[in-house]
Design a protein around this motif. Structure first.
Motif, PDB file in Angstrom:
ATOM      1  N   THR A   4       8.925  12.063 -13.044  1.00 41.13           N
ATOM      2  CA  THR A   4       9.971  11.692 -13.872  1.00 41.13           C
ATOM      3  C   THR A   4      10.390  10.056 -13.280  1.00 41.13           C
ATOM      4  O   THR A   4      11.150   9.724 -13.854  1.00 41.13           O
ATOM      5  N   LYS A   5       9.663   9.621 -12.163  1.00 42.40           N
ATOM      6  CA  LYS A   5       9.802   8.362 -11.582  1.00 42.40           C
ATOM      7  C   LYS A   5       8.601   7.768 -11.589  1.00 42.40           C
ATOM      8  O   LYS A   5       7.583   8.166 -11.233  1.00 42.40           O
ATOM      9  N   VAL A   6       8.715   6.219 -11.518  1.00 44.17           N
ATOM     10  CA  VAL A   6       7.745   5.503 -11.141  1.00 44.17           C
ATOM     11  C   VAL A   6       7.429   5.378  -9.717  1.00 44.17           C
ATOM     12  O   VAL A   6       8.394   5.142  -9.161  1.00 44.17           O
ATOM     13  N   LYS A   7       6.245   5.507  -9.253  1.00 43.23           N
ATOM     14  CA  LYS A   7       6.029   5.552  -7.656  1.00 43.23           C
ATOM     15  C   LYS A   7       5.489   4.260  -7.395  1.00 43.23           C
ATOM     16  O   LYS A   7       5.095   3.972  -6.297  1.00 43.23           O
ATOM     17  N   TRP A   8       5.524   3.152  -8.066  1.00 42.82           N
ATOM     18  CA  TRP A   8       5.087   1.685  -7.842  1.00 42.82           C
ATOM     19  C   TRP A   8       5.878   1.455  -6.316  1.00 42.82           C
ATOM     20  O   TRP A   8       4.979   0.961  -5.425  1.00 42.82           O
ATOM     21  N   LEU A  14       3.630   1.931   1.286  1.00 38.99           N
ATOM     22  CA  LEU A  14       2.615   2.472   1.987  1.00 38.99           C
ATOM     23  C   LEU A  14       1.597   1.528   2.378  1.00 38.99           C
ATOM     24  O   LEU A  14       1.064   1.355   3.668  1.00 38.99           O
ATOM     25  N   LEU A  15       1.378   0.572   1.385  1.00 43.34           N
ATOM     26  CA  LEU A  15       0.609  -0.512   1.760  1.00 43.34           C
ATOM     27  C   LEU A  15       0.880  -1.475   2.794  1.00 43.34           C
ATOM     28  O   LEU A  15       0.367  -1.764   3.794  1.00 43.34           O
ATOM     29  N   VAL A  16       2.238  -1.889   2.675  1.00 40.07           N
ATOM     30  CA  VAL A  16       2.995  -2.679   3.722  1.00 40.07           C
ATOM     31  C   VAL A  16       2.979  -2.069   5.103  1.00 40.07           C
ATOM     32  O   VAL A  16       2.585  -2.463   6.006  1.00 40.07           O
ATOM     33  N   ALA A  40      10.928  -8.029   6.860  1.00 37.40           N
ATOM     34  CA  ALA A  40      11.370  -8.568   5.906  1.00 37.40           C
ATOM     35  C   ALA A  40      11.238  -8.057   4.494  1.00 37.40           C
ATOM     36  O   ALA A  40      11.876  -8.074   3.526  1.00 37.40           O
ATOM     37  N   TRP A  41      10.182  -7.055   4.557  1.00 36.02           N
ATOM     38  CA  TRP A  41       9.883  -6.287   3.197  1.00 36.02           C
ATOM     39  C   TRP A  41      11.146  -5.290   2.899  1.00 36.02           C
ATOM     40  O   TRP A  41      11.650  -5.296   1.945  1.00 36.02           O
ATOM     41  N   PHE A  42      11.585  -4.626   3.815  1.00 31.09           N
ATOM     42  CA  PHE A  42      12.549  -3.575   3.885  1.00 31.09           C
ATOM     43  C   PHE A  42      13.999  -4.493   3.664  1.00 31.09           C
ATOM     44  O   PHE A  42      14.752  -4.047   2.709  1.00 31.09           O
ATOM     45  N   TRP A  43      14.021  -5.791   4.211  1.00 28.56           N
ATOM     46  CA  TRP A  43      15.306  -6.512   3.823  1.00 28.56           C
ATOM     47  C   TRP A  43      15.312  -6.906   2.225  1.00 28.56           C
ATOM     48  O   TRP A  43      16.298  -6.774   1.776  1.00 28.56           O
ATOM     49  N   THR A 158      -4.369   0.114  -8.068  1.00 28.52           N
ATOM     50  CA  THR A 158      -4.304  -1.284  -7.649  1.00 28.52           C
ATOM     51  C   THR A 158      -3.934  -1.373  -5.913  1.00 28.52           C
ATOM     52  O   THR A 158      -4.755  -2.297  -5.643  1.00 28.52           O
ATOM     53  N   PHE A 159      -3.129  -0.647  -5.603  1.00 28.06           N
ATOM     54  CA  PHE A 159      -2.850  -0.761  -4.288  1.00 28.06           C
ATOM     55  C   PHE A 159      -4.074  -0.218  -3.465  1.00 28.06           C
ATOM     56  O   PHE A 159      -4.158  -0.746  -2.189  1.00 28.06           O
ATOM     57  N   GLY A 160      -4.825   0.577  -3.741  1.00 26.77           N
ATOM     58  CA  GLY A 160      -6.037   1.069  -3.213  1.00 26.77           C
ATOM     59  C   GLY A 160      -6.950   0.045  -3.174  1.00 26.77           C
ATOM     60  O   GLY A 160      -7.690  -0.256  -2.143  1.00 26.77           O
ATOM     61  N   ILE A 161      -7.090  -0.758  -4.110  1.00 26.56           N
ATOM     62  CA  ILE A 161      -8.249  -1.876  -4.203  1.00 26.56           C
ATOM     63  C   ILE A 161      -7.551  -2.898  -3.250  1.00 26.56           C
ATOM     64  O   ILE A 161      -8.503  -3.471  -2.580  1.00 26.56           O
ATOM     65  N   LEU A 162      -6.275  -3.078  -3.014  1.00 29.89           N
ATOM     66  CA  LEU A 162      -5.838  -4.185  -2.127  1.00 29.89           C
ATOM     67  C   LEU A 162      -6.009  -3.717  -0.571  1.00 29.89           C
ATOM     68  O   LEU A 162      -6.079  -4.678   0.193  1.00 29.89           O
ATOM     69  N   ALA A 163      -5.730  -2.346  -0.312  1.00 30.30           N
ATOM     70  CA  ALA A 163      -5.995  -1.918   1.129  1.00 30.30           C
ATOM     71  C   ALA A 163      -7.131  -2.084   1.849  1.00 30.30           C
ATOM     72  O   ALA A 163      -7.409  -2.707   3.005  1.00 30.30           O
TER      73      ALA A 163
END
Length: 477
Positions: A4-8, A14-16, A40-43, A158-163
């Motif tokens: 019921t939620k977007v996992k984006w 996970l990638l970061v 910085a990402w978490f901030w 998409t994130f798999g492609i970037l990893a």
């Protein structure tokens, strides 16, 4: 069962986190300078973006100040990363940033501030687009389950492609030419496969795969994907290479995607169908709940009782007969998919006549109803019009204030034209009916989308002290 939620956001985290771990492993102890990127990402996501969602100028100013402070603190971190990198660590194409190896970064410890501010600004632009898409998907109503399925699979891919290229970049496994072909071929192939799987094959093959419309859309998707991503080839771009690539996608990737779709299309269609059926069930149930509520029934019965005491049985009998006709309509006609339009119009007349019984001649109430009968063979889905009228009586009428309702309904050339306007008053404190405002209208909107797709126009809203509703319905759908 679908989520019921977007996992984006989860995939991005996970990638970061994975990238940070790889940098730490690559650079060992000096690689601890990569931690500012993770922090910085978490901030940005946990403080700046989360806070900025709240309304208010003070909140926005606070978020901007946080961005400036973060960029200032992150500047030295970027320089430190470049200082601890070895001379083999360069970004492909020689990016003009202090990311990657820099021989003397500490001569200007805060030289990375402008770079960090640019990177944060770019990320915030991306994050705004991300949040808008997530909000749209999670509030998409009828097709929510299907859209969730698509967006979660697309973002995971998409994130798999970037990893993969990032891992190769940190470990130095691949040469520069690899990244040119990787970012050209793989994303284009993914875009074509996903477009075919979730858009073309399920929803664009109504005329068959040989239809001109489907073939033109298939060729357009292939051409645009190959053409756009071919720019990643850079100096390796050649016409014959791009042409062979286009034929490869068309003659191999599309057929393989079709075979995969044929084996799994039941899941795609089931999710799409289930979401629509669930929405239809909820809308129908909501429509039933919104009809003749107990408050109105008690008011109508009390009015009939008062008339029985005053003037005998004639008026009372007529009112009871109208009420009985409405109850019969709810129990019998309302269970059908389509009913004669005349039955719906009779229900509207009975409803407005019974509502008049609540008000005496001294009440400052004006009700103008102009309903023109349709043809006997015209059909309509039941309970589509009454929520608008109910809403008008619930929220537009006050016995202690001048009130009015204007209703005009006509049928011309197979189309129903429905116009309703009513006065508006300020909400009464602790009025339970005020909290129900809009529920019936949303139910009708959902039912119209399900039952009359492309065959209706619905507009409603407030203008000053008036609430207007305009509905044009093609009864031939």
């Amino acid at each position: 069962m679908t989520t019921t939620k977007v996992k984006w956001r989860s995939y991005e985290m996970l990638l970061v986190a994975g990238a940070t771990v790889m940098i730490l492993a690559r650079f060992q102890m000096p690689g601890i300078s990569a931690l500012p990127i993770l922090l910085a990402w978490f901030w940005l996501n946990r403080l700046v973006i989360a806070v900025a969602k709240k309304p208010g100028w003070s909140i926005m100013i606070f978020a901007v100040l946080q961005v400036l402070l973060l960029s200032y603190l992150l500047g030295p971190g970027i320089n430190f990363i470049s200082f601890y990198s070895d001379q083999e660590f360069f970004f492909p194409g020689g990016m003009p940033l202090t990311l990657g190896y820099h021989p003397q970064p500490l001569l200007n410890a805060f030289g990375g501030w402008t770079v960090s501010l640019l990177l944060i600004t770019c990320y915030l632009f991306y994050a705004v687009c991300r949040e808008l898409i997530i909000y749209s998907v999670e509030n998409s109503g009828i097709g929510k389950a299907f859209y969730l399925l698509v967006i979660n699979r697309v973002t995971a891919f998409t994130f798999g492609i970037l990893a993969v290229p990032f891992a190769g970049l940190v470990t130095g496994l691949f040469g520069e030419i690899f990244y040119h072909y990787y970012f050209a071929f793989l994303p284009a192939t993914a875009a074509i496969a996903l477009s075919c799987y979730y858009y073309l094959f399920p929803f664009q093959m109504s005329g068959g795969w040989r239809s001109r419309a489907f073939i033109s859309k298939l060729l357009a998707v292939n051409f645009l994907s190959v053409f756009v991503f071919s720019f990643f080839l850079g100096e390796h771009w050649q016409f014959n290479v791009v042409l062979e690539w286009f034929l490869f996608e068309l003659l191999l990737v599309v057929p393989l995607t079709w075979l995969t779709y044929r084996n799994n299309h039941d899941l795609v269609l089931e999710v799409s169908s289930m979401s629509r059926d669930l929405a239809a069930s909820r809308a129908d149930l909501g429509a039933l709940k919104m009809q003749i509520n107990p408050h109105f029934l008690f008011n109508a019965l009390n009015a009939l009782y008062a008339m029985a005491l005053q003037d005998g049985s004639v008026t009372t009998a007529a009112g009871i007969q109208q009420l009985g006709d409405m109850m019969r309509f709810m129990l019998e006609d309302n269970q059908q998919d389509r009913i004669p339009l005349q039955s719906e119009l009779d229900y509207l007349r009975n409803y407005t006549d019974l509502q008049r019984l609540r008000f005496t001649d001294a009440d400052a109430l004006k009700i103008a109803v102009d309903i023109q009968a349709g043809q006997d063979d015209q059909m309509i889905a039941p309970m589509l019009l009454i929520p608008f009228v109910e809403n008008a009586f619930k929220h537009g009428i006050r016995q202690e204030a001048p009130s009015w309702i204007n209703l005009v309904l006509s049928v011309r050339s197979g189309k129903l034209y429905f116009q309703l306007a009513n006065s508006l008053h300020s909400s009464l404190e602790n009025d339970p009916e005020e909290r129900r405002q809009g529920i019936g209208l949303r139910n009708v909107r959902d039912r119209l989308s399900l039952l009359y797709p492309g065959g209706h126009q619905l507009e409603y809203g407030t203008e000053g002290n008036t609430f207007n509703v305009t509905l044009i319905l093609n009864l031939k759908n």
